[in-house]
Design a protein around this motif. Structure first.
Motif, PDB file in Angstrom:
ATOM      1  N   LEU A  22      46.904  49.463  45.317  1.00  0.00           N
ATOM      2  CA  LEU A  22      46.506  49.056  46.666  1.00  0.00           C
ATOM      3  C   LEU A  22      47.152  47.732  47.066  1.00  0.00           C
ATOM      4  CD1 LEU A  22      42.732  50.025  46.870  1.00  0.00           C
ATOM      5  CD2 LEU A  22      44.684  51.192  47.885  1.00  0.00           C
ATOM      6  N   SER A  23      47.312  46.818  46.120  1.00  0.00           N
ATOM      7  CA  SER A  23      47.979  45.548  46.402  1.00  0.00           C
ATOM      8  C   SER A  23      49.425  45.773  46.801  1.00  0.00           C
ATOM      9  CB  SER A  23      47.929  44.631  45.178  1.00  0.00           C
ATOM     10  OG  SER A  23      46.611  44.321  44.840  1.00  0.00           O
ATOM     11  N   ILE A  24      50.106  46.650  46.084  1.00  0.00           N
ATOM     12  CA  ILE A  24      51.496  46.960  46.413  1.00  0.00           C
ATOM     13  C   ILE A  24      51.577  47.619  47.792  1.00  0.00           C
ATOM     14  CG2 ILE A  24      53.472  48.400  45.760  1.00  0.00           C
ATOM     15  CD1 ILE A  24      52.592  47.878  42.801  1.00  0.00           C
ATOM     16  N   LEU A  25      50.664  48.525  48.063  1.00  0.00           N
ATOM     17  CA  LEU A  25      50.629  49.195  49.365  1.00  0.00           C
ATOM     18  C   LEU A  25      50.366  48.192  50.492  1.00  0.00           C
ATOM     19  CD1 LEU A  25      50.766  52.019  50.678  1.00  0.00           C
ATOM     20  CD2 LEU A  25      48.299  52.143  50.408  1.00  0.00           C
TER      21      LEU A  25
ATOM     22  N   LEU B 248      52.238  38.086  57.207  1.00  0.00           N
ATOM     23  CA  LEU B 248      52.133  37.063  56.163  1.00  0.00           C
ATOM     24  C   LEU B 248      50.753  37.055  55.523  1.00  0.00           C
ATOM     25  CD1 LEU B 248      54.094  34.129  57.858  1.00  0.00           C
ATOM     26  CD2 LEU B 248      54.821  35.520  55.887  1.00  0.00           C
ATOM     27  N   LEU B 249      49.716  37.271  56.331  1.00  0.00           N
ATOM     28  CA  LEU B 249      48.354  37.334  55.797  1.00  0.00           C
ATOM     29  C   LEU B 249      48.187  38.538  54.863  1.00  0.00           C
ATOM     30  CD1 LEU B 249      45.450  36.215  55.767  1.00  0.00           C
ATOM     31  CD2 LEU B 249      44.993  37.656  57.757  1.00  0.00           C
ATOM     32  N   PHE B 250      48.703  39.702  55.266  1.00  0.00           N
ATOM     33  CA  PHE B 250      48.628  40.891  54.411  1.00  0.00           C
ATOM     34  C   PHE B 250      49.357  40.660  53.094  1.00  0.00           C
ATOM     35  CE2 PHE B 250      48.293  44.099  58.180  1.00  0.00           C
ATOM     36  CZ  PHE B 250      46.994  43.681  58.405  1.00  0.00           C
ATOM     37  N   ILE B 251      50.543  40.065  53.160  1.00  0.00           N
ATOM     38  CA  ILE B 251      51.327  39.812  51.949  1.00  0.00           C
ATOM     39  C   ILE B 251      50.599  38.818  51.040  1.00  0.00           C
ATOM     40  CG2 ILE B 251      53.481  38.798  51.100  1.00  0.00           C
ATOM     41  CD1 ILE B 251      54.825  40.039  53.629  1.00  0.00           C
ATOM     42  N   ALA B 252      50.011  37.771  51.632  1.00  0.00           N
ATOM     43  CA  ALA B 252      49.274  36.791  50.837  1.00  0.00           C
ATOM     44  C   ALA B 252      48.056  37.428  50.167  1.00  0.00           C
ATOM     45  CB  ALA B 252      48.849  35.615  51.716  1.00  0.00           C
ATOM     46  N   LEU B 253      47.311  38.247  50.912  1.00  0.00           N
ATOM     47  CA  LEU B 253      46.148  38.926  50.324  1.00  0.00           C
ATOM     48  C   LEU B 253      46.577  39.904  49.229  1.00  0.00           C
ATOM     49  CD1 LEU B 253      43.914  39.602  53.449  1.00  0.00           C
ATOM     50  CD2 LEU B 253      43.432  38.066  51.543  1.00  0.00           C
TER      51      LEU B 253
ATOM     52  N   LEU C 149      47.275  37.900  46.174  1.00  0.00           N
ATOM     53  CA  LEU C 149      46.022  37.446  45.570  1.00  0.00           C
ATOM     54  C   LEU C 149      45.337  38.581  44.803  1.00  0.00           C
ATOM     55  CD1 LEU C 149      43.784  35.250  45.277  1.00  0.00           C
ATOM     56  CD2 LEU C 149      42.788  36.201  47.358  1.00  0.00           C
ATOM     57  N   PHE C 150      45.263  39.768  45.410  1.00  0.00           N
ATOM     58  CA  PHE C 150      44.618  40.903  44.749  1.00  0.00           C
ATOM     59  C   PHE C 150      45.398  41.337  43.515  1.00  0.00           C
ATOM     60  CE2 PHE C 150      42.887  42.110  49.167  1.00  0.00           C
ATOM     61  CZ  PHE C 150      41.815  41.250  49.005  1.00  0.00           C
ATOM     62  N   ALA C 151      46.717  41.350  43.598  1.00  0.00           N
ATOM     63  CA  ALA C 151      47.541  41.716  42.438  1.00  0.00           C
ATOM     64  C   ALA C 151      47.346  40.696  41.319  1.00  0.00           C
ATOM     65  CB  ALA C 151      49.008  41.815  42.833  1.00  0.00           C
ATOM     66  N   TRP C 152      47.290  39.423  41.683  1.00  0.00           N
ATOM     67  CA  TRP C 152      47.085  38.373  40.682  1.00  0.00           C
ATOM     68  C   TRP C 152      45.711  38.520  40.020  1.00  0.00           C
ATOM     69  CZ3 TRP C 152      43.915  33.836  40.743  1.00  0.00           C
ATOM     70  CH2 TRP C 152      44.192  32.936  39.716  1.00  0.00           C
TER      71      TRP C 152
ATOM     72  N   GLY D 222      44.149  53.103  34.071  1.00  0.00           N
ATOM     73  CA  GLY D 222      43.222  52.095  33.600  1.00  0.00           C
ATOM     74  C   GLY D 222      42.517  51.449  34.783  1.00  0.00           C
ATOM     75  N   PRO D 223      41.602  50.505  34.507  1.00  0.00           N
ATOM     76  CA  PRO D 223      40.847  49.877  35.597  1.00  0.00           C
ATOM     77  C   PRO D 223      41.702  49.019  36.529  1.00  0.00           C
ATOM     78  CG  PRO D 223      40.319  48.863  33.486  1.00  0.00           C
ATOM     79  CD  PRO D 223      41.171  50.052  33.189  1.00  0.00           C
ATOM     80  N   GLY D 224      42.907  48.649  36.117  1.00  0.00           N
ATOM     81  CA  GLY D 224      43.756  47.833  36.969  1.00  0.00           C
ATOM     82  C   GLY D 224      44.770  48.629  37.779  1.00  0.00           C
TER      83      GLY D 224
END
Length: 153
Positions: free
Chosen positions: A47-50, A14-19, A22-25, A39-41
């Motif tokens: 990495l967020s998806i991974l 759950l912590l990994f999914i929440a982080l 947050l990073f994707a957002w 691009g820069p995003g």
């Protein structure tokens, strides 16, 4: 929570999914580009998806495989890993890539209860060579290996 068989894995997942969320957002306003012209995003979103996928795997594992409940916070590891991350951020410019990375990895190895100097130095050396090969040779990033405090630039 009778269906939770391994609370440590469920909490970690759950912590990994929440982080990851947050990073994707945080990367939502950056231009993603394409796989051929990133691009820069692109990389932060990838990495967020991974991270989210790994979190889902850990979460499902926690629901399927028995394990033990968390016993508390390992303060030594939490503090040293946080300090190592901050060290890299603050040391990168004055020391350069390799010394900042070496100091960061070595400090992170101190977080383990099974710390061994030979193992720590080996991990530090391998990580420095690996990161140099990936970021400098492979990706061609213009990162100075030594900073001005060590005669670089």
């Amino acid at each position: 929570m009778g269906f939770v068989r391994n609370p440590k894995d469920v909490i970690s997942g759950l912590l990994f999914i929440a982080l990851a969320g947050l990073f994707a957002w945080q990367s939502r306003e950056l231009n993603i580009g394409t796989a051929m012209r990133m691009g820069p995003g692109y990389f932060p979103l990838f990495l967020s998806i991974l991270l989210g996928g790994l979190g889902l795997i850990v979460l499902v594992n926690g629901l399927r495989v028995p394990g033990e409940a968390p016993s508390g916070i390992v303060w030594r590891a939490l503090i040293l890993l946080t300090l190592s991350t901050l060290l890299f951020g603050f040391a990168m410019r004055p020391l350069g890539f390799l010394p900042a990375l070496a100091a960061t990895v070595f400090l992170a190895t101190l977080a383990s209860r099974k710390f061994n100097l030979v193992t720590a130095l080996s991990i530090t050396g391998v990580m420095c060579v690996f990161c140099w090969a990936v970021f400098i040779l492979g990706l061609g990033l213009p990162i100075p290996l030594l900073g001005p405090w060590l005669g670089g630039y």
